[in-house]
Design a protein around this motif. Structure first.
Motif, PDB file in Angstrom:
ATOM      1  N   CYS A 154       0.815  -1.216   0.000  1.00 49.13           N
ATOM      2  CA  CYS A 154       0.000   0.000   0.000  1.00 49.13           C
ATOM      3  C   CYS A 154       0.852   1.271   0.000  1.00 49.13           C
ATOM      4  CB  CYS A 154      -0.939   0.007   1.206  1.00 49.13           C
ATOM      5  SG  CYS A 154      -2.140  -1.323   1.169  1.00 49.13           S
ATOM      6  N   GLU A 155       2.170   1.094  -0.068  1.00 49.51           N
ATOM      7  CA  GLU A 155       3.086   2.243  -0.098  1.00 49.51           C
ATOM      8  C   GLU A 155       2.812   3.223   1.043  1.00 49.51           C
ATOM      9  OE1 GLU A 155       3.854   3.861  -4.002  1.00 49.51           O
ATOM     10  OE2 GLU A 155       3.110   2.048  -4.965  1.00 49.51           O
ATOM     11  N   VAL A 156       2.718   2.683   2.257  1.00 55.27           N
ATOM     12  CA  VAL A 156       2.418   3.529   3.415  1.00 55.27           C
ATOM     13  C   VAL A 156       3.630   4.378   3.795  1.00 55.27           C
ATOM     14  CG1 VAL A 156       1.737   3.533   5.844  1.00 55.27           C
ATOM     15  CG2 VAL A 156       0.713   1.878   4.256  1.00 55.27           C
ATOM     16  N   ARG A 191       1.313  12.675  15.406  1.00 61.49           N
ATOM     17  CA  ARG A 191       2.188  12.297  14.283  1.00 61.49           C
ATOM     18  C   ARG A 191       1.510  12.595  12.954  1.00 61.49           C
ATOM     19  NH1 ARG A 191       2.214   5.804  13.668  1.00 61.49           N
ATOM     20  NH2 ARG A 191       0.162   5.639  14.623  1.00 61.49           N
ATOM     21  N   PRO A 192       2.302  12.545  11.894  1.00 64.99           N
ATOM     22  CA  PRO A 192       1.666  12.556  10.579  1.00 64.99           C
ATOM     23  C   PRO A 192       0.981  11.213  10.394  1.00 64.99           C
ATOM     24  CG  PRO A 192       4.031  12.159  10.344  1.00 64.99           C
ATOM     25  CD  PRO A 192       3.775  12.423  11.804  1.00 64.99           C
ATOM     26  N   GLN A 193      -0.065  11.166   9.609  1.00 63.51           N
ATOM     27  CA  GLN A 193      -0.710   9.881   9.335  1.00 63.51           C
ATOM     28  C   GLN A 193       0.243   8.999   8.528  1.00 63.51           C
ATOM     29  OE1 GLN A 193      -3.506   8.478  10.171  1.00 63.51           O
ATOM     30  NE2 GLN A 193      -4.910  10.120  10.758  1.00 63.51           N
ATOM     31  N   PRO A 194       0.311   7.713   8.878  1.00 66.68           N
ATOM     32  CA  PRO A 194       0.931   6.779   7.947  1.00 66.68           C
ATOM     33  C   PRO A 194      -0.116   6.507   6.866  1.00 66.68           C
ATOM     34  CG  PRO A 194       0.594   5.808  10.163  1.00 66.68           C
ATOM     35  CD  PRO A 194      -0.182   7.073  10.101  1.00 66.68           C
ATOM     36  N   ASN A 195       0.018   7.113   5.716  1.00 69.31           N
ATOM     37  CA  ASN A 195      -1.049   7.020   4.712  1.00 69.31           C
ATOM     38  C   ASN A 195      -0.698   6.115   3.539  1.00 69.31           C
ATOM     39  OD1 ASN A 195      -3.097   8.394   5.893  1.00 69.31           O
ATOM     40  ND2 ASN A 195      -2.852  10.291   4.718  1.00 69.31           N
ATOM     41  N   ALA A 196      -1.697   5.367   3.101  1.00 71.80           N
ATOM     42  CA  ALA A 196      -1.565   4.508   1.926  1.00 71.80           C
ATOM     43  C   ALA A 196      -1.877   5.330   0.678  1.00 71.80           C
ATOM     44  CB  ALA A 196      -2.513   3.318   2.050  1.00 71.80           C
ATOM     45  N   ILE A 197      -1.196   6.449   0.595  1.00 71.35           N
ATOM     46  CA  ILE A 197      -1.375   7.350  -0.548  1.00 71.35           C
ATOM     47  C   ILE A 197       0.033   7.739  -0.977  1.00 71.35           C
ATOM     48  CG2 ILE A 197      -2.344   9.554  -1.323  1.00 71.35           C
ATOM     49  CD1 ILE A 197      -4.294   9.424   1.043  1.00 71.35           C
ATOM     50  N   ARG A 246      -3.981   4.169  -2.529  1.00 70.85           N
ATOM     51  CA  ARG A 246      -3.823   2.730  -2.646  1.00 70.85           C
ATOM     52  C   ARG A 246      -4.976   2.002  -1.949  1.00 70.85           C
ATOM     53  NH1 ARG A 246      -0.566   1.135  -6.270  1.00 70.85           N
ATOM     54  NH2 ARG A 246       0.255  -0.600  -5.032  1.00 70.85           N
ATOM     55  N   ALA A 247      -6.206   2.335  -2.341  1.00 72.03           N
ATOM     56  CA  ALA A 247      -7.349   1.561  -1.864  1.00 72.03           C
ATOM     57  C   ALA A 247      -7.183   0.149  -2.400  1.00 72.03           C
ATOM     58  CB  ALA A 247      -8.635   2.189  -2.361  1.00 72.03           C
TER      59      ALA A 247
END
Ligand SMILES: Cc1cc2nc3c(=O)[nH]c(=O)nc-3n(C[C@H](O)[C@H](O)[C@H](O)COP(=O)(O)OP(=O)(O)OC[C@H]3O[C@@H](n4cnc5c(N)ncnc54)[C@H](O)[C@@H]3O)c2cc1C
Lengths: 569, 298
Positions: A154-156, A191-197, A246-247
């Motif tokens: 998901c490229e987190v 923290r910053p979000q660990p995002n799957a974007i 990355r849904a």
């Protein structure tokens, strides 16, 4: 073409189902994924809400970024209407579920499931929620290798900072909280979000004077326009798999199709689980029956293993409607991260001082890119929305009536309750100078909360789910504590007005209705039905501490895929 | 007590309504018109939830005056709730959608009566007030008079108070004797407040015709094309923004990298830096975990 039999059938192509399907297919098994909703961005269905289109898709070549661009308009009202749990046919309304009070359940139908709405936030569970709260039969450490695998797929990465995140971080720091730089969180902090974007193109820095197009290939990665709740096709022009968000339709579905062992059959609502019961023995799952949502025709397919991944409402509904063995915990123990909204409003001069411009502009940046963690209590996250979704999530509902009926006296908020009328118009005229914080509490599984079906209240797929949810005293106190922290952070960031919704129970995160240790064993196989597995958020043994659940749901679904292969093939 | 009265009332009302031919024809898609009572009631809802607000002209500017009625929010809301939920039941027409605008309007009347009975209304109900909600295309006041229910006669604030009463009840209404549909009264509140607000503040008004199939809908995506966007300052939907400031991190931590763009706190060394770092795969120890709040079992 859908065959008569497969090694495995996965029911539901939502957040988690495709992960298990991918694992099974990688191991060489033939897999059929049945999904109740449509398949967006697929050449087989050029107009998925208007015509039945093709039957099934088995090739990654069918995926089309252009079609996704066309179908995911990011217009909020239209996309909510298209994505929320209901049949593909745009002329037909949502599938009805009964939920208490004026709250609601927000889930999607379609390949990608509710991750079509989700904002890509992929933190891990709080380790203590798994190792110390007493609900889980496995350890946090068991999930770690799967978290790493999912995070890679998901490229987190750490979410980017735009004005609204800077505002939040300044408030959190001024309120005395520490910055957390860890993946495994055991102490409170922000923290910053660990995002799957995918991270945004560096060209989009405010100092870089970018004046080109925001489309691919001019920009790669996220383009920092709001739109995750509305599907998010950014950057427009990008091939399907180069979309930033990355849904599961973009991460795991292509990977599954690439194995050439997977067929995805959308518009297929599973209504029955077929079993055989050798005399005196537990039943064994042998296949499913599904109904085509366009034509109404019914088909049966057989399989060696059936995996339920229809989400934490529909999986227990299907179990109950399929008349599988009774178990006191089927449908029970629902957690929804009993939530709330706390909104801050700023004066332009104050904003100028803290973030260097007179507006917050919540429509810029990723929808949810900053967070506050508090193991044992829950989390907070900033939310940018377009005004329509902002209105319904933040102001349209309250458990304590309209704001004009309440006097919050010396509460940490200036106003509380539902907003309508002139009050709402005045407030929303400041849309560009407000920021909402979503309160997400670590509610605990209680047997009274959950999903039943009421005979007699049926739709075309059988008795509809009837949901009960009543938070406990502890759940309420955790939520109140988070709301207080949110108000404090907003004040420290300079907000001149703070409003609390006191939202009624509303389910964006839905889990723990088929809990591991109660309904399924440690491999997520049902205790009472052989060869029947569950691979969605319903098997989570609790609400993972209040952290966004999808990373954990997917990690577990990956693990379940491996266990299925070990046990039965 | 009030709950069962509402139940009974709604059930009786529904039965009597359902037994008329008009409704059956409407189910079959033949009936042309919205029931006049439903129409007035939905105008009263739109007018309470997103009212016309002349007072805001001076405070905020003339674009903040117009309300939901100016853009026919009430009409769309009726279509939306009638097409909003589907049960796939064949006697409900080809789409199987459950029309619920009429019962919603009746539930609101019951709530209004409860408000009046409790004496919790702040202003007296008024027929003229209700009739003033009619638009130029509506049937004349004389024709509509008999269709005005107690909800539409309330003042704006009292209408909201009546809606708030619904949160106290579970209402059930049954469309036919065979298929029982239970709706929480709260759902009514959600549809007439929450959804009304979402529709109004979304892009909805900008479509040429939202009831067209998605591929045939046009939307100008022009900030001036939508009344509510003019009121919120929402600039429309965009493909992107050059809004990146960087990545948060500390001087010696793994999160942010590169030059500092700005400093969040000098003493802790938290800054927004140009480049991204990554989260730390840290060892963790939950041994000292204590529940911050009491936990009930079960
Ligand atoms: C607005 C919003 C934002 C969110 N943001 C985040 C976030 O940032 N991070 C996060 O972790 N979580 C987020 N969530 C929650 C997250 O999306 C869900 O927790 C996750 O998608 C759940 O995965 P699932 O597989 O359990 O169920 P789902 O994703 O809901 O998938 C279930 C699938 O099964 C299908 N289905 C149902 N019944 C049947 C049937 N009988 N036959 C065939 N198919 C069926 C459904 O159509 C659906 O596609 C968000 C949710 C919402 C609403």
């Amino acid at each position: 073409m859908v065959e008569d039999s497969y090694d495995a059938i996965v029911v539901g192509a939502g957040g988690d189902g495709p992960v298990t399907a991918w694992k099974l297919a990688e191991a060489g098994l033939s897999v059929l994924v049945l999904e109740a909703g449509p398949f967006h961005g697929n050449e087989q269905w050029p107009n998925p809400h208007e015509e039945p289109g093709g039957e099934a898709s088995s090739s990654v070549e069918d995926l089309s970024g252009d079609l996704l661009d066309e179908q995911f308009t990011t217009r909020e009202f239209e996309m909510i209407t298209n994505l929320v749990f209901g049949p593909a046919d745009h002329e037909r309304g949502f599938w009805f579920r009964k939920f208490p009070g004026d709250g609601a359940i927000l889930q999607c139908a379609g390949v990608g499931g509710t991750t079509l709405h989700y904002t890509g936030c992929h933190p891990r569970a709080y380790p203590a929620s798994i190792d110390e709260q007493g609900h889980w039969p496995i350890e946090y450490a068991d999930l770690l290798p799967y978290y790493r695998e999912v995070e890679e797929m998901c490229e987190v990465t750490p979410a980017p900072v735009t004005a609204k995140e800077e505002l939040f971080f300044r408030g959190a720091e001024a309120a005395g909280w520490d910055l957390i730089e860890d993946l495994n969180v055991t102490e409170p902090g922000y923290r910053p979000q660990p995002n799957a974007i995918k991270q945004p193109d560096g060209k989009l820095h405010v100092d870089a004077d970018y004046d080109g197009d925001f489309t691919y290939p001019d920009v790669e990665g996220d383009s920092l326009a709001l739109g995750n709740i509305a599907g998010n096709p950014h950057p427009r022009g990008a091939p399907f798999e180069e979309k930033a968000k990355r849904a599961s339709n973009v991460s795991f579905v292509p990977a599954a199709l690439r194995t050439d062992n997977v067929t995805v059959r959308p518009n297929a609502f599973v209504t029955d689980v077929l079993t055989e019961t050798p005399r005196g023995d537990t039943p064994t799952a042998t296949g499913v029956e599904f109904r085509d949502t366009w034509s109404g025709s019914v088909e049966r397919v057989e399989a060696e293993v059936v995996v339920l991944a229809a989400g934490a409402i529909e999986t227990p509904r299907l179990w109950l409607n399929a008349d599988l063995p009774a178990n006191d915990w089927v449908g029970r123990g629902l957690t929804i991260h009993f939530g709330d909204n706390v909104m801050g409003l700023w004066d332009p001069d104050d904003l100028e001082e803290t973030i260097g411009k007179p507006t917050v502009d919540q429509h810029e940046g990723q929808d949810i890119a900053a967070r506050f963690d508090y193991p044992g209590v829950g989390m907070l996250q900033t939310v940018g929305t377009a005004p329509g979704i902002g209105a319904i999530l933040g102001f349209g509902a309250s458990a304590s009536g309209f704001a004009f009926q309440n006097d919050p006296a010396d509460a940490p908020w200036d106003t509380m309750g539902r907003l309508a009328g002139g009050d709402l118009k005045r407030l929303l005229s400041d849309h560009r100078r407000m920021l909402q914080i979503l309160v997400v509490s670590d509610d605990r599984p209680h047997q009274r909360n959950g999903v039943t079906v009421a005979p007699g209240v049926a739709d075309e797929h059988g008795p509809i789910p009837v949901v009960n949810y009543e938070p406990s005293e502890g759940d309420r106190r955790r939520r109140d504590e988070l709301a207080r922290i949110a108000a404090d952070v907003l004040r420290e960031a300079g907000a001149s007005h703070v409003h609390r919704s006191d939202s009624p129970p509303t389910a964006l995160h839905v889990h723990s209705t088929m809990r591991m240790g109660k309904v399924v064993d440690e491999a997520c196989e049902a205790y009472d039905v052989d060869r029947l597995f569950v691979a969605d958020h319903s098997v989570l043994a609790n609400g993972v501490g209040g952290a966004n659940p999808t990373n954990t749901g997917q990690a577990l679904a990956a693990r379940t895929g491996e266990r299925i292969v070990e046990r039965h093939f | 007590m009030v709950t069962s009265r509402i139940d009974e009332w709604v059930t009786t009302t529904w039965r009597s309504v359902a037994s008329t031919w008009g409704l059956l024809l409407e189910f079959a898609g033949i009936g042309p018109d919205v029931d006049p009572h439903t129409r007035v009631t939905f105008r009263a809802i739109a007018d309470a939830v997103v009212p016309e607000t002349p007072a805001l002209a001076e405070e905020l500017g003339p674009e903040h005056v117009a309300g939901g009625l100016a853009v026919d929010l009430d009409e769309f809301a009726i279509t939306y709730v009638d097409d909003g939920f589907q049960f796939g039941l064949p006697h409900l027409g080809p789409q199987g959608n459950m029309p619920i605008a009429d019962p919603i309007a009746h539930v609101l009347d019951t709530a209004a009566l409860t408000l009046l009975e409790r004496g919790d209304n702040e202003e007296e109900p008024s027929l003229d007030r209700a009739l003033s909600l009619l638009g130029p295309d509506d049937p004349s006041a004389a024709k509509t008079e008999s269709a005005v229910g107690p909800f539409a006669k309330l003042s704006r604030r009292d209408r909201l108070r009546a809606i708030a009463i619904l949160d106290e009840f579970e209402v059930e209404f049954s469309p036919t004797d065979h298929d029982l549909l239970e709706l929480d009264a709260g759902l009514v509140g959600q549809l007439v407040v929450g959804f009304m607000e979402m529709i109004y503040y979304s892009e909805w008004q900008g479509y040429d015709d939202f009831t067209e199939p998605p591929s045939r809908r046009n939307h100008p995506n022009d900030p001036d094309a939508v009344q509510s966007w003019r009121q919120t300052g929402f600039p429309g939907f965009a493909n992107g923004y050059a809004a990146l400031r960087g990545y948060v991190g500390t001087d010696d931590g793994p999160l942010g990298d590169g030059d500092a763009w700005t400093t969040i706190d000098e003493t802790t060394g938290v800054r927004i830096r140009r480049e991204s770092g990554s989260f730390r795969e840290n060892d963790y120890d939950t041994g000292g975990y204590e529940e911050p709040f009491p936990v009930e079992s079960g």
